[in-house]
Design an enzyme around this catalytic site. Structure first.
Site, PDB file in Angstrom:
ATOM      1  N   ASP A  40      39.404  59.586  43.192  1.00 14.31           N
ATOM      2  CA  ASP A  40      40.501  58.156  42.651  1.00 14.31           C
ATOM      3  C   ASP A  40      40.573  57.120  41.760  1.00 14.31           C
ATOM      4  O   ASP A  40      40.811  56.612  41.583  1.00 14.31           O
ATOM      5  CB  ASP A  40      41.208  57.238  44.581  1.00 14.31           C
ATOM      6  CG  ASP A  40      40.397  56.917  44.677  1.00 14.31           C
ATOM      7  OD1 ASP A  40      39.219  56.453  44.041  1.00 14.31           O
ATOM      8  OD2 ASP A  40      40.484  55.896  45.423  1.00 14.31           O
ATOM      9  N   GLU A 167      27.788  49.001  49.397  1.00 12.51           N
ATOM     10  CA  GLU A 167      26.888  49.051  48.379  1.00 12.51           C
ATOM     11  C   GLU A 167      25.687  48.303  47.850  1.00 12.51           C
ATOM     12  O   GLU A 167      24.881  47.872  47.530  1.00 12.51           O
ATOM     13  CB  GLU A 167      28.309  48.844  47.537  1.00 12.51           C
ATOM     14  CG  GLU A 167      28.983  49.618  47.339  1.00 12.51           C
ATOM     15  CD  GLU A 167      30.826  49.420  48.573  1.00 12.51           C
ATOM     16  OE1 GLU A 167      31.898  49.736  47.704  1.00 12.51           O
ATOM     17  OE2 GLU A 167      30.275  48.118  48.873  1.00 12.51           O
TER      18      GLU A 167
END
Length: 203
Positions: A40, A167
């Protein structure tokens, strides 16, 4: 994904497949660069020319995400230099730019090869992100790349089943320090990828 995490109020999506990918890489790959590119996102192909030279962890801005519309490292500026490393040759007047997995456009505007353009150097001193949340590395999943050798030197590095902190805690598990980070995107002054899945957000 373990069932216990499926019952969380915020499900940590995409962690199981990334952990599986890390396991496969450790068994089968000995050199290269790891990048968690999402379908995306829209990429400028120059990004891949830049991150291929990642020695430990490189970082760069991601556009059109979050309340600030950008997530990026913050740098203390250095001087302008020409990068000496040379990626494979690219046709100087024709480059293909990916728009999605099923669509691409071609630009015939003359472009200088990446290594011939002046690149500003700098040192990462912090981060600009609309959701810091006490994260040491508040960056987007698509905003960093990791050298495979560096990954392999940290055999216990992994991504947690903790929504919003995938992350950050992955980078922490690598023992990453600010001084290790290699800024890309012309010292993080250029946005080479954007998020293109907006959901209900107004852009």
């Amino acid at each position: 994904m373990p069932d216990v995490y499926r019952k969380s109020s915020v499900v940590p999506r995409g962690v199981a497949n990334r952990r599986a990918a890390l396991g496969w890489i450790r068994k089968n790959i000995h050199s290269g660069v790891l990048y968690f590119g999402d379908d995306d996102n829209t990429f400028d192909l120059e990004l891949f020319d830049e991150i291929r030279f990642t020695k430990k962890v490189s970082m760069f801005p991601v556009g059109l995400i979050g309340d600030y519309s950008v997530s990026s490292p913050v740098l203390k500026e250095g001087e302008w230099k020409t990068i000496s490393e040379k990626p494979p040759l690219v046709h100087p007047t024709k480059i293909q730019i990916g728009i999605s997995s099923s669509l691409a456009v071609e630009s015939t505007k003359p472009v200088l090869p990446w290594t011939m353009r002046p690149q500003k150097r700098g040192k990462v001193i912090g981060f600009f992100d609309s959701w810091p949340a006490k994260r040491k590395f508040p960056v987007d999943m698509a905003g960093f790349a990791v050298n495979i050798g560096f990954l392999l030197s940290h055999p216990h590095a992994t991504m947690p089943y903790k929504a919003g902190y995938e992350e950050d805690q992955f980078l922490v598990s690598l023992g990453l320090k600010l001084e290790d980070i290699e800024p890309k995107g012309n010292a993080c002054t250029e946005v080479l990828l954007i998020g293109t899945c907006f959901g209900s957000s107004v852009v």
